[in-house]
Design a protein around this motif. Structure first.
Motif, PDB file in Angstrom:
ATOM      1  N   UNK A  40       0.834  -1.009   0.091  1.00 15.23           N
ATOM      2  CA  UNK A  40       0.011  -0.016  -0.079  1.00 15.23           C
ATOM      3  C   UNK A  40       0.759   1.157   0.062  1.00 15.23           C
ATOM      4  N   UNK A  41       0.315   2.453  -0.162  1.00 17.22           N
ATOM      5  CA  UNK A  41       1.090   3.633  -0.018  1.00 17.22           C
ATOM      6  C   UNK A  41       1.397   4.177   1.220  1.00 17.22           C
ATOM      7  N   UNK A  42       1.334   3.338   2.497  1.00 18.69           N
ATOM      8  CA  UNK A  42       1.249   3.930   3.736  1.00 18.69           C
ATOM      9  C   UNK A  42       2.454   3.600   4.485  1.00 18.69           C
ATOM     10  N   UNK A  43       3.573   3.290   3.703  1.00 12.18           N
ATOM     11  CA  UNK A  43       4.706   2.576   4.424  1.00 12.18           C
ATOM     12  C   UNK A  43       5.325   3.524   5.618  1.00 12.18           C
ATOM     13  N   UNK A  44       5.431   4.631   5.372  1.00 17.24           N
ATOM     14  CA  UNK A  44       5.913   5.513   6.780  1.00 17.24           C
ATOM     15  C   UNK A  44       4.893   5.924   7.469  1.00 17.24           C
ATOM     16  N   UNK A  45       3.839   6.041   7.201  1.00 18.95           N
ATOM     17  CA  UNK A  45       2.729   6.556   7.938  1.00 18.95           C
ATOM     18  C   UNK A  45       1.328   5.445   7.877  1.00 18.95           C
ATOM     19  N   UNK A  46       1.397   4.529   8.655  1.00 18.74           N
ATOM     20  CA  UNK A  46       0.290   3.459   8.515  1.00 18.74           C
ATOM     21  C   UNK A  46      -0.878   4.212   9.004  1.00 18.74           C
ATOM     22  N   UNK A  47      -2.388   3.918   8.207  1.00 14.26           N
ATOM     23  CA  UNK A  47      -3.504   4.364   8.427  1.00 14.26           C
ATOM     24  C   UNK A  47      -4.252   3.094   9.068  1.00 14.26           C
ATOM     25  N   UNK A  48      -5.463   3.516   9.299  1.00 16.36           N
ATOM     26  CA  UNK A  48      -6.410   2.487   9.794  1.00 16.36           C
ATOM     27  C   UNK A  48      -6.725   1.408   8.623  1.00 16.36           C
ATOM     28  N   UNK A  49      -7.144   0.213   8.984  1.00 12.58           N
ATOM     29  CA  UNK A  49      -7.340  -0.702   8.117  1.00 12.58           C
ATOM     30  C   UNK A  49      -8.305  -0.394   7.056  1.00 12.58           C
ATOM     31  N   UNK A  50      -9.470   0.275   7.565  1.00  7.59           N
ATOM     32  CA  UNK A  50     -10.535   0.451   6.562  1.00  7.59           C
ATOM     33  C   UNK A  50     -10.122   1.756   5.536  1.00  7.59           C
ATOM     34  N   UNK A  51      -9.267   2.710   6.010  1.00  8.82           N
ATOM     35  CA  UNK A  51      -8.706   3.724   5.180  1.00  8.82           C
ATOM     36  C   UNK A  51      -7.908   3.030   4.194  1.00  8.82           C
ATOM     37  N   UNK A  52      -7.057   2.182   4.570  1.00  2.69           N
ATOM     38  CA  UNK A  52      -6.198   1.406   3.657  1.00  2.69           C
ATOM     39  C   UNK A  52      -6.757   0.608   2.502  1.00  2.69           C
ATOM     40  N   UNK A  53      -7.878  -0.312   2.839  1.00  2.00           N
ATOM     41  CA  UNK A  53      -8.269  -1.111   1.933  1.00  2.00           C
ATOM     42  C   UNK A  53      -9.216  -0.128   0.694  1.00  2.00           C
ATOM     43  N   UNK A  54      -9.852   0.862   1.650  1.00  2.00           N
ATOM     44  CA  UNK A  54     -10.341   1.720   0.530  1.00  2.00           C
ATOM     45  C   UNK A  54      -9.427   2.165  -0.765  1.00  2.00           C
ATOM     46  N   UNK A  55      -8.080   2.708   0.167  1.00  2.00           N
ATOM     47  CA  UNK A  55      -7.160   3.063  -1.040  1.00  2.00           C
ATOM     48  C   UNK A  55      -6.761   1.881  -1.880  1.00  2.00           C
ATOM     49  N   UNK A  56      -6.817   1.046  -1.773  1.00  2.00           N
ATOM     50  CA  UNK A  56      -6.593  -0.118  -2.642  1.00  2.00           C
ATOM     51  C   UNK A  56      -7.281  -0.266  -3.710  1.00  2.00           C
TER      52      UNK A  56
END
Length: 234
Positions: A91-107
């Motif tokens: 995903x695009x949050x290597x340095x600054x992890x986000x919530x699981x929901x936000x991450x899956x939406x970005x995918x």
């Protein structure tokens, strides 16, 4: 597994295969809530999901989902162990992890070009997924996995495609790349040169000339007739 439920899933899979080009192996992104529900209901995701989807499936998650499960402590320790067994998608949050929901939406942005399924028990995440066309949604009811029916957004999207009013973003990009490769894209500022066509004779002038000739012919014939009359009278 009930026959009716299997037929229901097969019909929905046919919809996504035909209209959104989903192919095996199906990529299923799971979040912590789905893993926790599977653990609680004693569902063997890896063994049961391919049979339900009627095809090979790759179970995957993201680093953000695993980080979120780690931060929640012992209560979700079992869910974390399950998630760690799956493939991890970048995903695009290597340095600054986000919530699981936000991450899956970005995918699944930009038309879900990687053809991900989303597996979650998070109602808020589910509602947001349904607003994006072409994203199959999986959830668990009691001890059963369920593939949700196509959302109104997906149905409307397909209707527009059938009337040639809409092209998916990832297809637009593929078309543009193909045009550039084949040299069909024109550079900016390039102008088409108009060729001058050779002008033909003026049709009006032709008509006038013809008319003049006919008049001269008529006068000559009339003069000949007069001469003949004179000779006869003599």
């Amino acid at each position: 597994m009930g026959v009716t439920r299997q037929k229901h899933a097969k019909k929905i899979m046919g919809f996504y295969k035909h209209n959104f080009q989903f192919r095996e192996p199906f990529q299923v992104l799971l979040d912590g809530t789905f893993c926790q529900a599977a653990l609680r209901n004693k569902i063997q995701i890896r063994e049961q999901l391919p049979g339900y989807l009627d095809g090979a499936a790759q179970l995957c998650t993201t680093r953000c989902v695993i980080k979120e499960l780690e931060s929640l402590g012992k209560a979700l320790y079992g869910a974390k162990l399950i998630a760690q067994r799956f493939q991890v998608r970048n995903c695009s949050h290597h340095k600054n992890p986000v919530s699981g929901a936000t991450c899956l939406l970005s995918m699944i942005e930009d038309g879900n070009p990687h053809h991900f399924f989303i597996a979650t028990q998070d109602q808020d995440l589910s509602n947001k997924v349904k607003r994006k066309p072409g994203v199959p949604l999986l959830f668990i009811i009691q001890n059963t996995m369920v593939l949700d029916k196509p959302s109104p957004k997906s149905l409307a999207f397909v209707q527009k495609l059938q009337t040639n009013q809409l092209v998916p973003e990832y297809q637009k990009q593929s078309i543009e790349e193909l045009k550039e490769k084949e040299g069909l894209v024109k550079q900016e500022g390039e102008k088409r040169r108009k060729r001058k066509r050779a002008g033909g004779p003026n049709p009006l002038s032709c008509l006038k000339k013809k008319k003049k000739k006919t008049q001269e012919g008529q006068e000559a014939s009339a003069e000949k007739k007069k001469r003949r009359k004179r000779k006869r009278n003599r």
